[in-house]
Design a protein around this motif. Sequence first.
Motif, PDB file in Angstrom:
ATOM      1  N   SER A 110       0.821  -1.215   0.000  1.00 18.92           N
ATOM      2  CA  SER A 110       0.000   0.000   0.000  1.00 18.92           C
ATOM      3  C   SER A 110       0.856   1.267   0.000  1.00 18.92           C
ATOM      4  CB  SER A 110      -0.930   0.010   1.220  1.00 18.92           C
ATOM      5  OG  SER A 110      -0.193   0.217   2.423  1.00 18.92           O
ATOM      6  N   GLY A 111       2.179   1.089  -0.077  1.00 17.92           N
ATOM      7  CA  GLY A 111       3.068   2.229  -0.133  1.00 17.92           C
ATOM      8  C   GLY A 111       3.617   2.668   1.209  1.00 17.92           C
ATOM      9  N   LYS A 112       3.420   1.860   2.246  1.00 18.81           N
ATOM     10  CA  LYS A 112       3.900   2.205   3.577  1.00 18.81           C
ATOM     11  C   LYS A 112       4.820   1.093   4.090  1.00 18.81           C
ATOM     12  CE  LYS A 112      -0.685   4.113   4.069  1.00 18.81           C
ATOM     13  NZ  LYS A 112      -2.037   3.842   4.571  1.00 18.81           N
ATOM     14  N   THR A 113       5.821   1.481   4.852  1.00 17.04           N
ATOM     15  CA  THR A 113       6.722   0.498   5.453  1.00 17.04           C
ATOM     16  C   THR A 113       6.260   0.193   6.871  1.00 17.04           C
ATOM     17  OG1 THR A 113       8.608   1.270   4.156  1.00 17.04           O
ATOM     18  CG2 THR A 113       9.087   0.012   6.151  1.00 17.04           C
ATOM     19  N   PRO A 114       5.840  -1.041   7.141  1.00 16.75           N
ATOM     20  CA  PRO A 114       5.374  -1.371   8.492  1.00 16.75           C
ATOM     21  C   PRO A 114       6.535  -1.484   9.481  1.00 16.75           C
ATOM     22  CG  PRO A 114       5.267  -3.300   7.078  1.00 16.75           C
ATOM     23  CD  PRO A 114       5.670  -2.155   6.196  1.00 16.75           C
ATOM     24  N   LEU A 115       6.265  -1.075  10.714  1.00 16.40           N
ATOM     25  CA  LEU A 115       7.214  -1.192  11.812  1.00 16.40           C
ATOM     26  C   LEU A 115       6.697  -2.224  12.807  1.00 16.40           C
ATOM     27  CD1 LEU A 115       7.819   2.626  12.474  1.00 16.40           C
ATOM     28  CD2 LEU A 115       9.258   1.093  11.117  1.00 16.40           C
ATOM     29  N   LEU A 116       7.605  -2.838  13.556  1.00 16.21           N
ATOM     30  CA  LEU A 116       7.253  -3.804  14.594  1.00 16.21           C
ATOM     31  C   LEU A 116       8.026  -3.442  15.857  1.00 16.21           C
ATOM     32  CD1 LEU A 116       8.020  -5.519  11.703  1.00 16.21           C
ATOM     33  CD2 LEU A 116       6.683  -7.223  12.927  1.00 16.21           C
ATOM     34  N   PHE A 117       7.352  -3.557  17.012  1.00 16.38           N
ATOM     35  CA  PHE A 117       7.973  -3.177  18.280  1.00 16.38           C
ATOM     36  C   PHE A 117       7.704  -4.261  19.317  1.00 16.38           C
ATOM     37  CE2 PHE A 117       7.286  -1.220  22.520  1.00 16.38           C
ATOM     38  CZ  PHE A 117       8.594  -0.821  22.777  1.00 16.38           C
ATOM     39  N   ILE A 162      12.882  -2.587  17.946  1.00 15.30           N
ATOM     40  CA  ILE A 162      11.998  -2.115  16.888  1.00 15.30           C
ATOM     41  C   ILE A 162      12.654  -2.453  15.556  1.00 15.30           C
ATOM     42  CG2 ILE A 162      12.996   0.227  16.869  1.00 15.30           C
ATOM     43  CD1 ILE A 162      10.164   1.230  16.096  1.00 15.30           C
ATOM     44  N   ALA A 163      11.858  -2.771  14.562  1.00 19.35           N
ATOM     45  CA  ALA A 163      12.388  -3.115  13.240  1.00 19.35           C
ATOM     46  C   ALA A 163      11.469  -2.570  12.164  1.00 19.35           C
ATOM     47  CB  ALA A 163      12.537  -4.624  13.090  1.00 19.35           C
ATOM     48  N   ALA A 164      12.064  -2.235  11.037  1.00 16.77           N
ATOM     49  CA  ALA A 164      11.297  -1.912   9.830  1.00 16.77           C
ATOM     50  C   ALA A 164      11.235  -3.171   8.981  1.00 16.77           C
ATOM     51  CB  ALA A 164      11.954  -0.778   9.058  1.00 16.77           C
ATOM     52  N   TYR A 165      10.064  -3.477   8.466  1.00 22.95           N
ATOM     53  CA  TYR A 165       9.901  -4.680   7.655  1.00 22.95           C
ATOM     54  C   TYR A 165      10.807  -4.636   6.429  1.00 22.95           C
ATOM     55  CZ  TYR A 165       7.572  -8.403   5.047  1.00 22.95           C
ATOM     56  OH  TYR A 165       7.297  -9.559   4.343  1.00 22.95           O
ATOM     57  N   ALA A 166      10.980  -3.458   5.844  1.00 28.81           N
ATOM     58  CA  ALA A 166      11.925  -3.252   4.739  1.00 28.81           C
ATOM     59  C   ALA A 166      12.911  -2.177   5.168  1.00 28.81           C
ATOM     60  CB  ALA A 166      11.197  -2.842   3.464  1.00 28.81           C
ATOM     61  N   HIS A 167      14.195  -2.483   5.139  1.00 28.95           N
ATOM     62  CA  HIS A 167      15.174  -1.549   5.678  1.00 28.95           C
ATOM     63  C   HIS A 167      15.944  -0.791   4.606  1.00 28.95           C
ATOM     64  CE1 HIS A 167      17.503  -5.231   5.008  1.00 28.95           C
ATOM     65  NE2 HIS A 167      18.575  -4.465   4.923  1.00 28.95           N
ATOM     66  N   LYS A 168      15.500  -0.896   3.331  1.00 30.09           N
ATOM     67  CA  LYS A 168      16.130  -0.133   2.258  1.00 30.09           C
ATOM     68  C   LYS A 168      15.091   0.735   1.551  1.00 30.09           C
ATOM     69  CE  LYS A 168      19.899  -3.362   1.323  1.00 30.09           C
ATOM     70  NZ  LYS A 168      20.605  -4.160   0.300  1.00 30.09           N
ATOM     71  N   ILE A 169      15.450   1.986   1.326  1.00 30.43           N
ATOM     72  CA  ILE A 169      14.596   2.932   0.609  1.00 30.43           C
ATOM     73  C   ILE A 169      15.365   3.374  -0.623  1.00 30.43           C
ATOM     74  CG2 ILE A 169      13.416   5.152   0.728  1.00 30.43           C
ATOM     75  CD1 ILE A 169      13.178   4.732   3.739  1.00 30.43           C
ATOM     76  N   ILE A 170      14.761   3.191  -1.785  1.00 30.79           N
ATOM     77  CA  ILE A 170      15.482   3.354  -3.043  1.00 30.79           C
ATOM     78  C   ILE A 170      15.044   4.630  -3.774  1.00 30.79           C
ATOM     79  CG2 ILE A 170      16.108   2.244  -5.222  1.00 30.79           C
ATOM     80  CD1 ILE A 170      16.944   0.698  -2.711  1.00 30.79           C
ATOM     81  N   ALA A 175       9.443   8.881   2.684  1.00 33.33           N
ATOM     82  CA  ALA A 175       8.875   7.559   2.928  1.00 33.33           C
ATOM     83  C   ALA A 175       7.737   7.690   3.934  1.00 33.33           C
ATOM     84  CB  ALA A 175       9.935   6.594   3.438  1.00 33.33           C
ATOM     85  N   VAL A 176       6.862   6.694   3.900  1.00 34.95           N
ATOM     86  CA  VAL A 176       5.737   6.641   4.824  1.00 34.95           C
ATOM     87  C   VAL A 176       5.850   5.360   5.641  1.00 34.95           C
ATOM     88  CG1 VAL A 176       3.228   6.656   5.086  1.00 34.95           C
ATOM     89  CG2 VAL A 176       4.292   7.919   3.196  1.00 34.95           C
ATOM     90  N   PHE A 177       5.752   5.488   6.952  1.00 27.95           N
ATOM     91  CA  PHE A 177       5.848   4.349   7.864  1.00 27.95           C
ATOM     92  C   PHE A 177       4.551   4.208   8.651  1.00 27.95           C
ATOM     93  CE2 PHE A 177      10.099   5.782   6.992  1.00 27.95           C
ATOM     94  CZ  PHE A 177      10.851   4.620   6.900  1.00 27.95           C
ATOM     95  N   LYS A 178       4.403   3.043   9.281  1.00 29.80           N
ATOM     96  CA  LYS A 178       3.216   2.795  10.092  1.00 29.80           C
ATOM     97  C   LYS A 178       3.547   1.732  11.133  1.00 29.80           C
ATOM     98  CE  LYS A 178      -1.729   1.753   9.611  1.00 29.80           C
ATOM     99  NZ  LYS A 178      -2.807   1.478   8.630  1.00 29.80           N
ATOM    100  N   LEU A 179       3.202   2.011  12.389  1.00 31.91           N
ATOM    101  CA  LEU A 179       3.354   1.036  13.466  1.00 31.91           C
ATOM    102  C   LEU A 179       1.965   0.559  13.876  1.00 31.91           C
ATOM    103  CD1 LEU A 179       4.931  -0.566  15.542  1.00 31.91           C
ATOM    104  CD2 LEU A 179       5.045   1.482  16.986  1.00 31.91           C
TER     105      LEU A 179
END
Length: 759
Positions: A110-117, A162-170, A175-179
């Motif tokens: 959906s264009g967002k990078t999910p975060l996990l904590f 905490i981690a980003a599901y995708a750790h590279k931004i090209i 960028a848009v993130f979401k937890l």
Amino acid sequence: MKKFTFSFIFFVAISITGKAQDPHYEYEQIADSLFGLLDTSYITTGYHADRGIFFYNHKAFDGESNSQSMQHYGMFKSFIAGIYTSSISEAHQPNDYANWEDDLQSILHSGKTPLLFMHYRYQQFLEDSVTLFQYVNLMNGRLHDVAGSAGNAYSTENLVAIAAYAHKIIDTLNAVFKLPSDFVLGNTNKTIQQLEMDWDNGLGYQSFTLNEDIVVEWLNFGEKTVTLKVTYTDDTVVYAKFKLSLIDTQENSSAEKLANGAPGYDAIPDDRIYIQSGRSQNLGAMMEIEYGCGNHAITKPLIVVEGFNPAEFFDNPRGLVYRDFFLSIRNFENRDFINEFPLFTQLQEEGYDIVYIDFDQGAGDLRENAYVVMAVIDWVNEQKANNNSEEANVLLGISMGGVVGRLALLYMEDEAPNTHDVSYYISFDSPHLGANVPVGFQFMIEHLYYSETIGILRIRDFVPELEDAHNVLGYEGTKQLLRYSTVQARQDQSNDNIFNKRNWFTSQNEYTTAGGNLINSSHSSILSELNILGMPAETAENIGIANGNSDGDNQGFQPMSNIFSAFCDQTGGCLQVTWFNFNIRYDINVRALPNFSSNPSEIYNGRIWHRMFNSFNVNIAKRFVLEVENVRPYDNSPGGSYNVAMFGLDQIPFEIDNILDEFSFIPTASALNIQSEINNPNFTFNPALLVSNSQTNFDAIYVLDPSKYAPNAAPNNEEHTAFTPSNISAFETSMFPPVINDINTTPTIVSETFNFGRN
């Protein structure tokens, strides 16, 4: 005095009980045997870290401001596995999080990078061994509470990450993130009062809330350390960090290059234009455009259809594949054969506008990508009309691109005759009758991919090359291209669960599966369509290039040769993946396909297991044996050769005893569409007679020609899609007109008119 490492305690326990042979013990049975007699009333968190398996140093993620940074999502999952194996009650099962990947992928798409904590509290043995052994001792291979002791042998610690599901931004600084609240994990029962994030962009901590879109902007590319600050309602504060890589693949932008008037071609496109497929929603391609003659408009197009491109799986950013193509042409002239074959210079001098098609789904369905090529051709023709150009198009299909380009031209001729305006269709080592990846390699990748360790953690979580390679094998374009596909064949035979994904600790240690008919349905379907449609009829010439030879010379090994072997059963060696003394052992052997026979031949035999604390072996996965029959020896057949490194196999951190350098990726018979010989891949033929004898439906063919290399020695087979002395004539005859006086070295008079060129 520091405590003894837990692995030492475990080793002593096993030594006393005399169980250091080679049985396959379940992990929980082993842990319960050692820890089961301890009083758990002090384990108030429900987690005892000393009995868990942590693949990274969890103690460095303690919630303090100087804690370490999470490098990637796989580390986060490993901590979840460590927490689960630390549980003193019934362990959580991996299927509790079976939908994780789907949910995370959905957010990412959906264009967002999910975060996990996560924030877990756990107990561990005291660091001071003198104090520890006042409360705990070891008897008969089991840990016991010291009789009469009234103290606590444990300290309580935090695990915060905490981690980003995708750790590279090209190629972007935004960028848009979401937890999501579903990915906030822990056992603290604390209530979050405030969430703040320092994105390493100079703005300091910025507040945000769960489930909201977090829009972030940076000023420059590079590695960023992002810090989360969590404040709870009880005023306690914890910190967690993770790494992000902002990668710029378009240094010196096309706009800057044009503004500076940079002459000639280079690896940075003049323009990048996205085009949407006219048939499939949310599917298209980026056109990387290099204008000829220093102009800014398309007048003389060379349309290049990219080859098989699993870039989305190998962290290969968009643009690099085009760059690789461009450098291959330049290096052919300026490095490999200096001043002998000026292909790069001639393209520029003839003013060709290169339109390179970089698909959204480089390993996607061939038909869907053909629709994208149709949209590109329509767009190119529109540009030519706007620029008053009557030049015809040249279409060069590289590898898979030759098949996709062929389909696109055939579809256009069928739906709207005389519209593609392509004069020369050049197929460059393309798999018209299928490609080959050794079946043993395919099966090994699947075996390793499905091998699980503890809880939800899998080998592929800390060997990302396995994830990449498996994804490549599973995509529709791959299955359509491969003559033999283990993934599709298992699905066709309703045998898709042979790896028993969820049954990782098992006493059963062997599974044998017959290969059966490995020609898969996806390939058969596309092959049938190509055979019915034939070759484009409205082109001036259809040209086929093969990087293989016509003499039947193989790739330097024989059928059933050992092409990969890895073995390790050493104490403290092999694949060391844990904070404690825990490693993965393996015994893997892969062989090349046999000669055609109805008798079964074993081409894969692999076993993977844990060695825990230098004492116990535990199966990760069963031993798998793959036998095949009635297959053709494509692995060593003449054809464009491919390096195993392209599939990441050389990056798997194994102690590799033997690995094949190259194998036949596109058999010569496939590249030249010789249908009568595809089941006889080592056949010989006379290239001069192939077209005239109607053995192929190409109008002209080019194959490895040793005489073109003289006085240097020629290889037995050329590298797949390499520009070589053997195939340069395919471009010279189709794309470059004769130079004045090349035909008539002396001017002649014809009807009182001087003719310095063609008659």
